[in-house]
Motif scaffolding. Structure first.
Motif, PDB file in Angstrom:
ATOM      1  N   GLY A 274      78.513-109.917  41.469  1.00  0.00           N
ATOM      2  CA  GLY A 274      77.141-110.391  41.418  1.00  0.00           C
ATOM      3  C   GLY A 274      76.214-109.581  42.307  1.00  0.00           C
ATOM      4  N   LEU A 275      76.671-109.252  43.499  1.00  0.00           N
ATOM      5  CA  LEU A 275      75.872-108.435  44.407  1.00  0.00           C
ATOM      6  C   LEU A 275      75.675-107.034  43.846  1.00  0.00           C
ATOM      7  CD1 LEU A 275      74.451-108.126  47.140  1.00  0.00           C
ATOM      8  CD2 LEU A 275      76.661-107.512  48.147  1.00  0.00           C
ATOM      9  N   LEU A 276      76.700-106.483  43.243  1.00  0.00           N
ATOM     10  CA  LEU A 276      76.577-105.155  42.632  1.00  0.00           C
ATOM     11  C   LEU A 276      75.574-105.174  41.487  1.00  0.00           C
ATOM     12  CD1 LEU A 276      80.333-104.013  42.523  1.00  0.00           C
ATOM     13  CD2 LEU A 276      78.664-103.754  44.363  1.00  0.00           C
ATOM     14  N   LEU A 277      75.579-106.251  40.690  1.00  0.00           N
ATOM     15  CA  LEU A 277      74.629-106.355  39.582  1.00  0.00           C
ATOM     16  C   LEU A 277      73.193-106.519  40.088  1.00  0.00           C
ATOM     17  CD1 LEU A 277      76.620-108.645  37.101  1.00  0.00           C
ATOM     18  CD2 LEU A 277      76.086-106.218  36.830  1.00  0.00           C
ATOM     19  N   ILE A 278      73.009-107.105  41.260  1.00  0.00           N
ATOM     20  CA  ILE A 278      71.669-107.224  41.851  1.00  0.00           C
ATOM     21  C   ILE A 278      71.166-105.864  42.303  1.00  0.00           C
ATOM     22  CG2 ILE A 278      70.395-108.153  43.833  1.00  0.00           C
ATOM     23  CD1 ILE A 278      72.105-110.664  43.615  1.00  0.00           C
ATOM     24  N   LEU A 279      72.055-105.036  42.843  1.00  0.00           N
ATOM     25  CA  LEU A 279      71.652-103.747  43.409  1.00  0.00           C
ATOM     26  C   LEU A 279      71.474-102.662  42.346  1.00  0.00           C
ATOM     27  CD1 LEU A 279      73.879-103.585  46.624  1.00  0.00           C
ATOM     28  CD2 LEU A 279      71.492-104.287  46.418  1.00  0.00           C
ATOM     29  N   ILE A 280      72.155-102.769  41.213  1.00  0.00           N
ATOM     30  CA  ILE A 280      72.052-101.727  40.177  1.00  0.00           C
ATOM     31  C   ILE A 280      70.612-101.545  39.692  1.00  0.00           C
ATOM     32  CG2 ILE A 280      72.665-101.204  37.775  1.00  0.00           C
ATOM     33  CD1 ILE A 280      75.503-102.180  38.400  1.00  0.00           C
ATOM     34  N   PRO A 281      69.859-102.604  39.375  1.00  0.00           N
ATOM     35  CA  PRO A 281      68.451-102.385  38.989  1.00  0.00           C
ATOM     36  C   PRO A 281      67.622-101.756  40.100  1.00  0.00           C
ATOM     37  CG  PRO A 281      69.179-104.572  38.336  1.00  0.00           C
ATOM     38  CD  PRO A 281      70.245-104.010  39.204  1.00  0.00           C
ATOM     39  N   GLN A 282      67.927-102.088  41.352  1.00  0.00           N
ATOM     40  CA  GLN A 282      67.205-101.477  42.464  1.00  0.00           C
ATOM     41  C   GLN A 282      67.410 -99.962  42.469  1.00  0.00           C
ATOM     42  OE1 GLN A 282      65.485-103.138  45.126  1.00  0.00           O
ATOM     43  NE2 GLN A 282      65.624-105.063  44.027  1.00  0.00           N
ATOM     44  N   VAL A 346      78.235 -90.792  30.177  1.00  0.00           N
ATOM     45  CA  VAL A 346      79.071 -89.600  30.318  1.00  0.00           C
ATOM     46  C   VAL A 346      79.990 -89.716  31.528  1.00  0.00           C
ATOM     47  CG1 VAL A 346      78.975 -87.136  30.895  1.00  0.00           C
ATOM     48  CG2 VAL A 346      77.511 -88.046  29.090  1.00  0.00           C
ATOM     49  N   GLN A 347      79.531 -90.377  32.574  1.00  0.00           N
ATOM     50  CA  GLN A 347      80.374 -90.563  33.761  1.00  0.00           C
ATOM     51  C   GLN A 347      81.294 -91.777  33.630  1.00  0.00           C
ATOM     52  OE1 GLN A 347      78.034 -89.876  37.639  1.00  0.00           O
ATOM     53  NE2 GLN A 347      76.454 -90.373  36.150  1.00  0.00           N
ATOM     54  N   LEU A 348      80.768 -92.843  33.030  1.00  0.00           N
ATOM     55  CA  LEU A 348      81.512 -94.096  32.990  1.00  0.00           C
ATOM     56  C   LEU A 348      82.798 -93.983  32.181  1.00  0.00           C
ATOM     57  CD1 LEU A 348      81.563 -97.109  33.699  1.00  0.00           C
ATOM     58  CD2 LEU A 348      80.236 -97.548  31.621  1.00  0.00           C
ATOM     59  N   VAL A 349      82.739 -93.300  31.053  1.00  0.00           N
ATOM     60  CA  VAL A 349      83.918 -93.214  30.191  1.00  0.00           C
ATOM     61  C   VAL A 349      85.074 -92.476  30.886  1.00  0.00           C
ATOM     62  CG1 VAL A 349      84.817 -92.287  28.021  1.00  0.00           C
ATOM     63  CG2 VAL A 349      82.591 -93.439  28.065  1.00  0.00           C
ATOM     64  N   PRO A 350      84.883 -91.252  31.394  1.00  0.00           N
ATOM     65  CA  PRO A 350      86.010 -90.593  32.072  1.00  0.00           C
ATOM     66  C   PRO A 350      86.410 -91.269  33.373  1.00  0.00           C
ATOM     67  CG  PRO A 350      84.018 -89.270  32.273  1.00  0.00           C
ATOM     68  CD  PRO A 350      83.709 -90.367  31.324  1.00  0.00           C
ATOM     69  N   PHE A 351      85.449 -91.822  34.110  1.00  0.00           N
ATOM     70  CA  PHE A 351      85.800 -92.487  35.369  1.00  0.00           C
ATOM     71  C   PHE A 351      86.683 -93.702  35.113  1.00  0.00           C
ATOM     72  CE2 PHE A 351      85.071 -95.639  38.682  1.00  0.00           C
ATOM     73  CZ  PHE A 351      85.288 -94.901  39.837  1.00  0.00           C
ATOM     74  N   GLY A 372      82.341-102.508  38.796  1.00  0.00           N
ATOM     75  CA  GLY A 372      82.482-101.519  39.866  1.00  0.00           C
ATOM     76  C   GLY A 372      82.333-100.098  39.356  1.00  0.00           C
ATOM     77  N   SER A 373      82.908 -99.805  38.203  1.00  0.00           N
ATOM     78  CA  SER A 373      82.774 -98.467  37.623  1.00  0.00           C
ATOM     79  C   SER A 373      81.326 -98.177  37.247  1.00  0.00           C
ATOM     80  CB  SER A 373      83.680 -98.341  36.394  1.00  0.00           C
ATOM     81  OG  SER A 373      85.033 -98.555  36.723  1.00  0.00           O
ATOM     82  N   PHE A 374      80.663 -99.180  36.677  1.00  0.00           N
ATOM     83  CA  PHE A 374      79.249 -99.021  36.325  1.00  0.00           C
ATOM     84  C   PHE A 374      78.403 -98.775  37.575  1.00  0.00           C
ATOM     85  CE2 PHE A 374      75.168-101.135  34.826  1.00  0.00           C
ATOM     86  CZ  PHE A 374      74.750-100.018  34.125  1.00  0.00           C
ATOM     87  N   PHE A 375      78.660 -99.541  38.623  1.00  0.00           N
ATOM     88  CA  PHE A 375      77.934 -99.383  39.883  1.00  0.00           C
ATOM     89  C   PHE A 375      78.157 -97.993  40.480  1.00  0.00           C
ATOM     90  CE2 PHE A 375      77.758 -99.724  44.533  1.00  0.00           C
ATOM     91  CZ  PHE A 375      76.504-100.303  44.720  1.00  0.00           C
ATOM     92  N   GLN A 376      79.395 -97.526  40.436  1.00  0.00           N
ATOM     93  CA  GLN A 376      79.727 -96.229  41.021  1.00  0.00           C
ATOM     94  C   GLN A 376      79.036 -95.088  40.275  1.00  0.00           C
ATOM     95  OE1 GLN A 376      81.663 -96.111  43.798  1.00  0.00           O
ATOM     96  NE2 GLN A 376      81.244 -93.928  43.987  1.00  0.00           N
ATOM     97  N   THR A 377      79.031 -95.130  38.967  1.00  0.00           N
ATOM     98  CA  THR A 377      78.433 -94.047  38.183  1.00  0.00           C
ATOM     99  C   THR A 377      76.910 -94.068  38.260  1.00  0.00           C
ATOM    100  OG1 THR A 377      78.628 -95.474  36.221  1.00  0.00           O
ATOM    101  CG2 THR A 377      80.365 -93.859  36.587  1.00  0.00           C
ATOM    102  N   VAL A 378      76.308 -95.258  38.385  1.00  0.00           N
ATOM    103  CA  VAL A 378      74.860 -95.325  38.566  1.00  0.00           C
ATOM    104  C   VAL A 378      74.460 -94.697  39.900  1.00  0.00           C
ATOM    105  CG1 VAL A 378      72.933 -96.920  38.962  1.00  0.00           C
ATOM    106  CG2 VAL A 378      74.485 -97.305  37.057  1.00  0.00           C
TER     107      VAL A 378
END
Length: 544
Positions: A274-282, A346-351, A372-378
């Motif tokens: 939940g915290l990661l989803l809050i920070l991704i738009p930021q 492009v990053q999310l799939v190989p990661f 977590g993978s989505f957060f890392q690639t963003v």
């Protein structure tokens, strides 16, 4: 009694003289500041203004960080170079670290928050808009005065002769412009007023955008910590103030800095999806998607308020005339959205495919791994917050991250026009032809910096090759250049010749570099923060 009276008169005279001198000194200082302000508006190059701004902020931040006490006063006190390195990293929103974050006290964290806020690209671009507005006002005022002179001269039967006679008689002074120049200067027209009003409105829109996104971000983080005990316990167990943590993390994320008040960055919150989803738009709103969101905000404002519709339409249709780097044409803004999410995919799939069952994502369930993978690639593009240890992921993913960190934030799949640069920039390029031929490309400078670091760290490259390898150095330099903050860190377990005194620390790989290497990286952070002024460098070199 006479002696006391005489003493009183002398004291009164002395105080009066001192007051007059102080008043004269204050007036002189005010005049000098006004002259300096006018110089900045009309004469100084934007590159030098921003360079002085960031350097001054870095030294000021270093001084305040040094004055304030650290949390670990008894056990550890950071060196002066490390404090200055941290100040530069916060000011240039790079998040490169040579000191563990939990060393800093609450007051020092607030200072770093201020540095990140006023060093972020959205804030500095807003200040640039206000400078541009005042500069346009001064030009319009000067044009109006010239028009008045022109009208007075034209009202006379023989204007040139009358002015010359008055000058000879001492009744008038020689005008600043010649008679021919006066006739050539145009009066203030409706277009200039429209441009001024539109830039003024744009400055307020950017300010509102900045405040609203920060307010919502801080509020959502506070609410999440209030209702999620696991995340709240992490913050409290580390001795952090909940409000300071929320403000610090939100400002750092939006300004694309990547600092987090915990030693482990976001690794300790890897299970708090939940915290990661809050920070991704930021992350997206403050960096790669800022132009598209800004354009949408202006369009929405024009649709909602009829009084502002004309100014909003002017901003949307005349992006070149406005000259705001982050206000892109319609097609470019649309393609930017496609490009941003394309790079994430492009990053999310190989990661995800290569790290799904690896040690880096161990202990997470499927949902947490996806988020977590989505957060890392963003975060790989200019923010740098991480939920994994980058030293244990695949080298192929590291190379992919390096490429993404190198790309400018507004890299687009297809440019909206053949030439998106304003006309004034093209004229400046023609005037500075010699300098343009002498300037190297971005890759050339980065190569020079990497070579310099390899020279300063040549001893460690020989004695500790598993930690000090070229790939890790390249990642650190490109991360500093892109103002990202990704790092592989340093592990005592990878030493070929184990040192019993070695202790693993939660700071960046550059924390183990020599002082000379850290100074080179400071230069890289400044260079990366100002890279927008050298995006067209290296055109004088042709590869055949």
């Amino acid at each position: 009694m006479k002696n006391f009276a005489c003493f009183g008169k002398k004291l009164h005279h002395l105080c009066s003289c001192s007051f007059l001198k102080l008043a004269f000194l204050s007036q002189s200082m005010g005049f000098l500041l006004l002259c300096y302000y006018r110089f900045l508006l009309l004469r100084a190059k934007q590159f030098w203004v921003e360079l002085v701004y960031f350097v001054t902020l870095s030294f000021l931040g270093y001084w305040v960080l040094k004055v304030l006490p650290v949390r670990t006063t008894d056990s550890f006190t950071p060196r002066n170079l490390d404090l200055f390195f941290t100040s530069v990293s916060a000011t240039t929103v790079s998040s490169m670290s040579t000191v563990e974050m939990e060393v800093f006290s609450n007051g020092q964290l607030i200072v770093m928050t201020i540095l990140m806020f006023i060093g972020g690209e959205v804030f500095t671009s807003m200040v640039g808009l206000h400078f541009k507005k005042f500069k346009l006002m001064m030009m319009m005022s000067r044009t109006e005065k010239t028009a008045l002179v022109n009208s007075d001269v034209s009202s006379l039967s023989s204007p040139a002769k009358a002015i010359d006679e008055n000058i000879e008689l001492g009744l008038a002074i020689e005008p600043e412009f010649s008679h021919d120049q006066i006739d050539k200067i145009p009066a203030v027209d409706d277009q200039s007023l429209t441009l001024h009003n539109s830039i003024k409105l744009l400055g307020y829109v950017v300010l509102a955008y900045l405040l609203v996104v920060h307010f919502l971000g801080v509020a959502m983080v506070l609410v999440y910590l209030e209702f999620t005990s696991s995340a709240r316990n992490v913050v409290k167990n580390k001795g952090l103030n909940v409000h300071t943590f929320s403000l610090f993390t939100t400002v750092s994320t939006f300004s694309s800095c990547g600092f987090v008040p915990t030693n482990e960055n976001m690794i300790v919150f890897s299970k708090n999806s939940g915290l990661l989803l809050i920070l991704i738009p930021q992350v997206l709103l403050g960096n790669t998607l800022y132009p598209s969101c800004l354009r949408f905000s202006i369009w929405l404002l024009g649709k909602s308020f009829k009084k502002l519709r004309d100014s909003c339409n002017y901003l949307l249709k005349n992006t070149e005339e406005v000259g705001y780097l982050h206000l892109l044409p319609s097609l470019h803004s649309s393609l930017l959205v496609v490009t941003v999410f394309g790079f994430i995919l492009v990053q999310l799939v190989p990661f995800a495919s290569m790290e799904w069952s690896s040690e880096s994502l161990s202990g997470l369930n499927s949902y947490q791994k996806i988020i977590g993978s989505f957060f890392q690639t963003v975060n790989s593009r200019h923010t740098g917050e991480t939920i994994i240890d980058l030293s244990i992921i695949s080298p192929a993913i590291l190379v992919l991250f390096i490429v993404m960190m190198y790309l400018p934030p507004y890299t687009s799949f297809l440019p909206a026009k053949k030439n998106l640069q304003p006309h004034n920039q093209r004229r400046k390029k023609r005037r500075g032809k010699l300098m343009e031929n002498l300037i190297f490309s971005q890759l050339s400078y980065l190569t020079i910096f990497i070579i310099l670091v390899c020279i300063t760290e040549r001893k460690s490259l020989k004695e500790d090759p598993l930690n000090f390898n070229v790939l890790n150095i390249v990642l650190e330099v490109i991360s500093a250049y892109g103002n990202v903050g990704f790092t592989t860190g340093y592990s005592c377990k990878r030493q070929l010749n184990p040192n019993g005194d070695c202790q693993d620390k939660w700071y960046g790989f550059s924390g183990r570099w020599s002082d000379e290497g850290k100074i080179v990286l400071i230069a890289v952070m400044f260079f990366g923060r100002l890279k927008k002024f050298n995006m067209d460098g290296g055109k004088g070199w042709k590869l055949l």
